[in-house]
Design a protein around this motif. Structure first.
Motif, PDB file in Angstrom:
ATOM      1  N   ARG A  30       0.860  -1.167   0.000  1.00 54.44           N
ATOM      2  CA  ARG A  30       0.000   0.000   0.000  1.00 54.44           C
ATOM      3  C   ARG A  30       0.896   1.215   0.000  1.00 54.44           C
ATOM      4  N   GLY A  31       0.526   2.252  -0.717  1.00 56.97           N
ATOM      5  CA  GLY A  31       1.391   3.424  -0.769  1.00 56.97           C
ATOM      6  C   GLY A  31       0.630   4.730  -0.810  1.00 56.97           C
ATOM      7  N   ASN A  32       1.339   5.786  -0.494  1.00 62.67           N
ATOM      8  CA  ASN A  32       0.832   7.147  -0.661  1.00 62.67           C
ATOM      9  C   ASN A  32       1.973   7.995  -1.208  1.00 62.67           C
ATOM     10  N   ARG A  33       1.831   9.283  -1.160  1.00 60.96           N
ATOM     11  CA  ARG A  33       2.827  10.172  -1.766  1.00 60.96           C
ATOM     12  C   ARG A  33       4.203  10.058  -1.114  1.00 60.96           C
ATOM     13  N   PHE A  34       4.255   9.705   0.166  1.00 63.44           N
ATOM     14  CA  PHE A  34       5.508   9.744   0.916  1.00 63.44           C
ATOM     15  C   PHE A  34       6.091   8.379   1.257  1.00 63.44           C
ATOM     16  N   LEU A  35       5.247   7.371   1.417  1.00 62.07           N
ATOM     17  CA  LEU A  35       5.704   6.057   1.887  1.00 62.07           C
ATOM     18  C   LEU A  35       5.020   4.925   1.133  1.00 62.07           C
ATOM     19  N   VAL A  36       5.692   3.790   1.053  1.00 63.68           N
ATOM     20  CA  VAL A  36       5.091   2.542   0.583  1.00 63.68           C
ATOM     21  C   VAL A  36       5.287   1.533   1.700  1.00 63.68           C
ATOM     22  N   LEU A  37       4.218   0.845   2.071  1.00 65.48           N
ATOM     23  CA  LEU A  37       4.262  -0.139   3.147  1.00 65.48           C
ATOM     24  C   LEU A  37       3.995  -1.526   2.576  1.00 65.48           C
ATOM     25  N   TYR A  38       4.950  -2.425   2.727  1.00 66.25           N
ATOM     26  CA  TYR A  38       4.816  -3.819   2.332  1.00 66.25           C
ATOM     27  C   TYR A  38       4.628  -4.648   3.589  1.00 66.25           C
ATOM     28  N   SER A  39       3.758  -5.668   3.522  1.00 59.52           N
ATOM     29  CA  SER A  39       3.574  -6.550   4.673  1.00 59.52           C
ATOM     30  C   SER A  39       3.569  -7.995   4.207  1.00 59.52           C
ATOM     31  N   LYS A  71      15.133   7.760   8.539  1.00 60.36           N
ATOM     32  CA  LYS A  71      15.049   6.399   9.083  1.00 60.36           C
ATOM     33  C   LYS A  71      14.662   6.409  10.554  1.00 60.36           C
ATOM     34  N   ARG A  72      15.290   7.272  11.329  1.00 57.05           N
ATOM     35  CA  ARG A  72      14.955   7.347  12.757  1.00 57.05           C
ATOM     36  C   ARG A  72      13.502   7.735  12.962  1.00 57.05           C
ATOM     37  N   ALA A  73      13.031   8.707  12.180  1.00 51.72           N
ATOM     38  CA  ALA A  73      11.655   9.183  12.322  1.00 51.72           C
ATOM     39  C   ALA A  73      10.647   8.113  11.899  1.00 51.72           C
ATOM     40  N   VAL A  74      10.919   7.411  10.807  1.00 53.42           N
ATOM     41  CA  VAL A  74      10.012   6.361  10.345  1.00 53.42           C
ATOM     42  C   VAL A  74       9.970   5.218  11.354  1.00 53.42           C
ATOM     43  N   ARG A  75      11.131   4.843  11.873  1.00 57.42           N
ATOM     44  CA  ARG A  75      11.190   3.787  12.883  1.00 57.42           C
ATOM     45  C   ARG A  75      10.358   4.174  14.110  1.00 57.42           C
ATOM     46  N   GLU A  76      10.516   5.393  14.557  1.00 62.23           N
ATOM     47  CA  GLU A  76       9.764   5.851  15.724  1.00 62.23           C
ATOM     48  C   GLU A  76       8.261   5.850  15.452  1.00 62.23           C
ATOM     49  N   ALA A  77       7.851   6.331  14.277  1.00 61.02           N
ATOM     50  CA  ALA A  77       6.427   6.351  13.932  1.00 61.02           C
ATOM     51  C   ALA A  77       5.864   4.939  13.857  1.00 61.02           C
ATOM     52  N   PHE A  78       6.633   4.008  13.294  1.00 64.53           N
ATOM     53  CA  PHE A  78       6.186   2.626  13.188  1.00 64.53           C
ATOM     54  C   PHE A  78       5.934   2.032  14.565  1.00 64.53           C
ATOM     55  N   TRP A  79       6.867   2.194  15.482  1.00 71.80           N
ATOM     56  CA  TRP A  79       6.702   1.584  16.802  1.00 71.80           C
ATOM     57  C   TRP A  79       5.657   2.303  17.641  1.00 71.80           C
ATOM     58  N   GLU A  80       5.412   3.584  17.364  1.00 72.26           N
ATOM     59  CA  GLU A  80       4.309   4.270  18.053  1.00 72.26           C
ATOM     60  C   GLU A  80       2.964   3.713  17.611  1.00 72.26           C
ATOM     61  N   LEU A 102       8.216  16.582   4.164  1.00 73.59           N
ATOM     62  CA  LEU A 102       7.116  16.357   5.100  1.00 73.59           C
ATOM     63  C   LEU A 102       7.628  16.375   6.527  1.00 73.59           C
ATOM     64  N   LEU A 103       8.741  15.722   6.745  1.00 73.40           N
ATOM     65  CA  LEU A 103       9.324  15.670   8.086  1.00 73.40           C
ATOM     66  C   LEU A 103       9.744  17.058   8.558  1.00 73.40           C
ATOM     67  N   GLU A 104      10.269  17.857   7.633  1.00 70.58           N
ATOM     68  CA  GLU A 104      10.686  19.214   7.980  1.00 70.58           C
ATOM     69  C   GLU A 104       9.486  20.124   8.252  1.00 70.58           C
ATOM     70  N   ARG A 105       8.432  19.996   7.431  1.00 70.92           N
ATOM     71  CA  ARG A 105       7.255  20.864   7.568  1.00 70.92           C
ATOM     72  C   ARG A 105       6.383  20.481   8.765  1.00 70.92           C
ATOM     73  N   GLU A 106       6.020  19.188   8.837  1.00 68.10           N
ATOM     74  CA  GLU A 106       5.026  18.751   9.813  1.00 68.10           C
ATOM     75  C   GLU A 106       5.621  17.955  10.966  1.00 68.10           C
ATOM     76  N   GLY A 107       6.875  17.596  10.858  1.00 67.49           N
ATOM     77  CA  GLY A 107       7.546  16.872  11.925  1.00 67.49           C
ATOM     78  C   GLY A 107       7.077  15.442  12.061  1.00 67.49           C
ATOM     79  N   GLN A 108       7.302  14.894  13.226  1.00 71.46           N
ATOM     80  CA  GLN A 108       6.981  13.498  13.513  1.00 71.46           C
ATOM     81  C   GLN A 108       5.491  13.225  13.350  1.00 71.46           C
ATOM     82  N   GLU A 109       4.656  14.181  13.697  1.00 71.77           N
ATOM     83  CA  GLU A 109       3.205  13.998  13.595  1.00 71.77           C
ATOM     84  C   GLU A 109       2.769  13.802  12.143  1.00 71.77           C
ATOM     85  N   LEU A 111       4.576  12.543   9.681  1.00 70.64           N
ATOM     86  CA  LEU A 111       5.044  11.218   9.266  1.00 70.64           C
ATOM     87  C   LEU A 111       4.169  10.123   9.865  1.00 70.64           C
ATOM     88  N   ARG A 112       3.807  10.277  11.124  1.00 74.21           N
ATOM     89  CA  ARG A 112       2.951   9.298  11.791  1.00 74.21           C
ATOM     90  C   ARG A 112       1.585   9.229  11.110  1.00 74.21           C
TER      91      ARG A 112
END
Length: 128
Positions: A30-39, A71-80, A102-109, A111-112
């Motif tokens: 599944r994907g959007n403009r910023f990320l693709v998630l494979y499971s 990477k650090r931000a994505v990892r943190e969002a995933f585990w949250e 996105l990370l610069e504009r909106e921060g961790q929130e 990305l989450r």
């Protein structure tokens, strides 16, 4: 996450290219403009019943400092959001160009919420 210990967090990561290939080939995406998630649901024969995460952040994202920050931000969002992910699954998140903005504009929130959109995108409660 930092208080959980380094060895535990290392076990919850995908590190072998074969694991990544299996998730890409046999998993759902599944994907959007910023990320693709494979499971990918691991088999019953595997002893580890926790969700594992693999990250792919290419050079188009930026230099090493920027890629590591992403990477650090994505990892943190995933585990949250880990309660929304099923155990005994492998997940690979591919960062697309623009995620650093996105990370610069909106921060961790921001990305989450982008990752949460992928989890909830199919109308299911949990990604399978």
């Amino acid at each position: 996450m930092a208080s959980e210990g380094r060895s535990d967090s290392r076990r919850r990561r995908l590190s072998r290219s074969g694991d990544f290939d299996r998730v890409y080939r046999e998993g759902n995406s599944r994907g959007n403009r910023f990320l693709v998630l494979y499971s990918f649901a691991r088999g019953d024969g595997e002893s580890n019943h926790v969700a594992r995460l693999g990250l792919s952040v290419g050079r188009k994202i930026g230099k090493a400092v920027t890629r590591n920050k992403v990477k650090r931000a994505v990892r943190e969002a995933f585990w949250e959001l880990s309660d929304d992910f099923q155990t005994a699954h492998d997940y690979v998140i591919v960062a697309r160009p623009g995620v650093e903005g996105l990370l610069e504009r909106e921060g961790q929130e921001g990305l989450r919420s982008s990752l949460a959109e992928l989890v909830e995108g199919s109308g299911e409660e949990r990604l399978s």
